[in-house]
Design a protein around this motif. Structure first.
Motif, short mmCIF file in Angstrom:
data_model
loop_
_atom_site.label_atom_id
_atom_site.label_comp_id
_atom_site.label_asym_id
_atom_site.label_seq_id
_atom_site.Cartn_x
_atom_site.Cartn_y
_atom_site.Cartn_z
N GLY A 1 0.81 -1.20 0.00
CA GLY A 1 0.00 0.00 0.00
C GLY A 1 0.85 1.26 0.00
N ILE A 2 0.13 2.40 0.03
CA ILE A 2 0.84 3.68 0.01
C ILE A 2 1.63 3.88 1.29
N LEU A 3 1.07 3.46 2.42
CA LEU A 3 1.73 3.67 3.71
C LEU A 3 2.59 2.50 4.14
N LYS A 4 2.45 1.34 3.51
CA LYS A 4 3.18 0.15 3.94
C LYS A 4 3.92 -0.48 2.77
N LYS A 5 4.67 0.33 2.04
CA LYS A 5 5.47 -0.22 0.95
C LYS A 5 6.77 -0.80 1.51
N ARG A 6 7.15 -1.93 0.99
CA ARG A 6 8.41 -2.56 1.41
C ARG A 6 8.97 -3.35 0.24
N ALA A 7 10.30 -3.54 0.26
CA ALA A 7 10.97 -4.25 -0.82
C ALA A 7 10.72 -5.76 -0.68
N MET A 8 10.33 -6.38 -1.77
CA MET A 8 10.11 -7.83 -1.79
C MET A 8 10.20 -8.32 -3.23
N ARG A 9 10.35 -9.63 -3.38
CA ARG A 9 10.47 -10.24 -4.70
C ARG A 9 9.19 -11.02 -5.02
N ASP A 10 9.03 -11.33 -6.31
CA ASP A 10 7.90 -12.16 -6.72
C ASP A 10 8.16 -13.61 -6.38
N ASP A 11 7.04 -14.35 -6.23
CA ASP A 11 7.18 -15.78 -5.97
C ASP A 11 7.79 -16.51 -7.16
N ASP A 12 7.62 -15.95 -8.39
CA ASP A 12 8.21 -16.59 -9.56
C ASP A 12 9.73 -16.49 -9.56
N GLU A 13 10.31 -15.55 -8.81
CA GLU A 13 11.76 -15.41 -8.77
C GLU A 13 12.42 -16.47 -7.90
N LEU A 14 11.65 -17.22 -7.11
CA LEU A 14 12.20 -18.29 -6.27
C LEU A 14 12.07 -19.61 -7.05
N PRO A 15 13.19 -20.27 -7.37
CA PRO A 15 13.11 -21.53 -8.11
C PRO A 15 12.45 -22.62 -7.26
N ARG A 16 11.71 -23.49 -7.95
CA ARG A 16 11.05 -24.59 -7.24
C ARG A 16 12.07 -25.66 -6.87
N LEU A 17 11.77 -26.38 -5.77
CA LEU A 17 12.69 -27.39 -5.24
C LEU A 17 12.04 -28.76 -5.28
N ALA A 18 12.86 -29.76 -5.61
CA ALA A 18 12.44 -31.16 -5.46
C ALA A 18 12.72 -31.60 -4.02
N ALA A 19 12.35 -32.84 -3.72
CA ALA A 19 12.51 -33.32 -2.34
C ALA A 19 13.98 -33.43 -1.93
N HIS A 20 14.88 -33.63 -2.92
CA HIS A 20 16.30 -33.84 -2.61
C HIS A 20 17.13 -32.60 -2.94
N GLN A 21 16.52 -31.41 -3.07
CA GLN A 21 17.23 -30.20 -3.47
C GLN A 21 17.09 -29.13 -2.40
N VAL A 22 18.08 -28.22 -2.38
CA VAL A 22 18.07 -27.08 -1.46
C VAL A 22 18.47 -25.84 -2.25
N ARG A 23 18.10 -24.70 -1.70
CA ARG A 23 18.50 -23.42 -2.29
C ARG A 23 19.61 -22.80 -1.45
N VAL A 24 20.56 -22.11 -2.14
CA VAL A 24 21.65 -21.39 -1.48
C VAL A 24 21.61 -19.96 -1.99
N PHE A 25 21.37 -19.00 -1.05
CA PHE A 25 21.31 -17.58 -1.39
C PHE A 25 22.66 -16.95 -1.04
N ARG A 26 23.12 -16.07 -1.95
CA ARG A 26 24.33 -15.30 -1.66
C ARG A 26 23.91 -13.91 -1.22
N VAL A 27 24.26 -13.56 0.04
CA VAL A 27 23.94 -12.25 0.62
C VAL A 27 25.27 -11.59 0.96
N GLY A 28 25.73 -10.69 0.08
CA GLY A 28 27.04 -10.07 0.28
C GLY A 28 28.14 -11.11 0.13
N GLU A 29 28.93 -11.31 1.19
CA GLU A 29 29.99 -12.30 1.18
C GLU A 29 29.57 -13.59 1.87
#
Length: 508
Positions: free
Chosen positions: A21-49
């Motif tokens: 909203g106008i008063l509650k804007k915050r930075a976020m990503r779309d759900d499509d930007e997160l790759p889907r995972l199988a049962a034997h897979q994990v995601r690794v995010f790089r945040v800075g170093e």
């Protein structure tokens, strides 16, 4: 094995957009930007170093996901087979093909992503080629002995792997099956693989054709259904349009009637308003004319205004008298204020003139004082400079006197030391002469030589060379005597020592 192992998918992120909203804007990503995972897979995010592992629990608005610059999907299956092939020479005109199977398991997904382990087969092949002696296991055997070569390589790899396991960042690789193939077997395997690939390609093409035919049939059916639906919609739309047109005609007729009535009412109201405005304008013009004449006659005179008000009946005679008395009193008060203001202005002007004159006098006094102070400072600086120069000259004279006195003392000390050295040398020469029996001869006067030993001045340094010659003659050994002793003149001893010559030298 899978074509993409252990990194299944990699995505790079840009700057996240602000949503909400106008008063509650915050930075976020779309759900499509997160790759889907199988049962034997994990995601690794790089945040800075840093690298953060996710089991699929972080959402699109999580701070880790919002601040990440990239995401990687890592395969965490256990004991994934990886085939590595290499060739080694044989005793014949050909090479053995060694096929080694490694069973890999990801132990640290963050390390795999950080070190970029994208081609596990290449890393394991490099590890296989580092095994010492691997290329020599089949160089003395024929193709018929491929079983022996396999046994050798299996034993060598097993021993080497126990001592040095395959090192891959974030992964554990276990040595498995070993196959050793001859060129003919390798050719057959290649042909089988090519045939299987062609069959898979043919099956894939047939499936694609069937899927395309089914898709075309579904598309045609969908188009037919769409046309039927379009016909039904057109009928319903035509009926709705007819109904709307009838309602529009009724509404149009009603609006035209209202418009005509409103126009008549507006015209009649405008005519009445124009008549009223004309009457009001005439009254206003008459009033303005009367006011203009009164203003020309009265102007800004309050007494005339009071008489006009008295004549109009707005005020009585007592009020007129009070206003006349107040006006007279106000006139006298203004005259007194004007005279007082003139006197104060004259006093202020005189005060300013006196202040200007006093400021000029003080400025001249300050300038003269500054000049006298500068002259005194210059005189004091000259005196200080003369005193400093006199002190420097005095210090130079004292330093030269001290240096001259030190040079004189050093010269006297050197002369005394030199005299002591000369006396010691003479005493040493005398002792050596006595030890050699020089004074036993009657031809040599020992008393004269002893009397000649005395104080020697510092200026006799130039006589050091003859004394050194005498000292050299006295210290000469009998072995250094002239070889032709028989040819020596009379008066010399057998050892080559000449007392007369030594006396002459000692006398000098």
């Amino acid at each position: 094995m899978a074509e993409r192992y252990p990194l299944v998918e990699q995505r790079e992120y840009g700057r996240p957009e602000k949503r909400g909203g106008i008063l509650k804007k915050r930075a976020m990503r779309d759900d499509d930007e997160l790759p889907r995972l199988a049962a034997h897979q994990v995601r690794v995010f790089r945040v800075g170093e840093e690298y953060v592992e996710d089991q699929g629990q972080l959402g699109a608005d999580d701070p880790v996901v919002v601040g990440a610059s990239s995401v990687t999907v890592v395969d965490r299956r256990v004991e994934v087979p990886v085939l590595v092939e290499t060739r080694i020479p044989s005793a014949e005109a050909g090479e053995f093909t060694v096929r080694a199977w490694f069973y890999c398991t990801v132990t640290d997904p963050c390390a795999v992503v950080r070190d970029g382990v994208t081609d596990v087969e290449a890393l394991l092949l490099a590890h296989l080629r580092e095994v010492p002696g691997l290329t020599e296991d089949g160089s003395d055997l024929l193709f018929v002995d491929s079983a022996a070569v396999r046994a050798r390589i299996d034993a060598r790899l097993t021993a080497y792997h126990e001592m040095r396991p395959a090192v891959v960042s974030g992964m554990r690789a276990r040595h498995g099956l070993i196959e050793v193939l001859t060129p003919a077997e390798m050719s057959a395997i290649v042909e089988d693989m090519a045939r299987e690939r062609r069959e898979r390609e043919r099956d894939r093409q047939r499936e694609e054709l069937e899927q395309q035919a089914a898709l075309d049939r579904a598309l045609r059916e969908a188009e037919l259904e769409l046309k039927r639906e379009e016909i039904r919609n057109l009928k319903a739309l035509r009926m709705e349009r007819n109904r709307q047109e009838e309602e529009l005609d009724k509404e149009r007729n009603r609006q035209e009637f209202d418009t005509l009535r409103t126009r008549y009412e507006r015209l009649s109201g405008a005519e009445q308003q124009e008549h009223d405005l004309a009457l009001e304008g005439q009254r206003n013009r008459f009033t303005r004319a009367e006011l203009g004449q009164d203003f020309e006659l009265i102007g800004s005179d309050p007494l005339a205004a009071a008489f006009l008000a008295w004549r109009s009946g707005d005020i009585d005679a007592d009020e007129v008298f009070k206003r006349l008395h107040a006006a007279e009193k106000d006139r006298h008060t203004r005259q007194d204020d004007r005279l007082r203001f003139d006197r104060e202005e004259e006093l202020r002007r005189r005060t300013l003139d006196r202040d200007d004159h006093r400021w000029e006098v003080e400025r001249d006094d300050q300038r003269k004082e500054l000049q006298r102070r500068e002259q005194r400072d210059e005189a004091a600086a000259d005196r200080a400079e003369e005193a400093r120069r006199w002190d420097l000259d005095h210090e130079d004279r004292l330093r030269r006197r001290q240096e001259d006195r030190a040079d004189a003392e050093r010269l006297q000390r050197d002369e005394r030391e030199w005299a002591k050295e000369q006396l010691a040398a003479r005493a040493d020469l005398t002792r050596q002469a006595i030890d050699r029996g020089l004074f036993d001869s009657t031809a040599y006067d020992a008393g004269a030589f002893i009397n000649s030993v005395g104080d020697v001045s510092y200026n006799q340094r130039q006589r050091e060379a003859p004394a050194a010659d005498v000292k050299g003659e006295l210290h000469r050994s009998p072995r250094q005597a002239p070889k032709d002793a028989a040819a020596a003149p009379e008066g010399e001893d057998d050892d080559g020592f000449d007392p007369a010559n030594q006396e002459a030298h000692l006398g000098n």
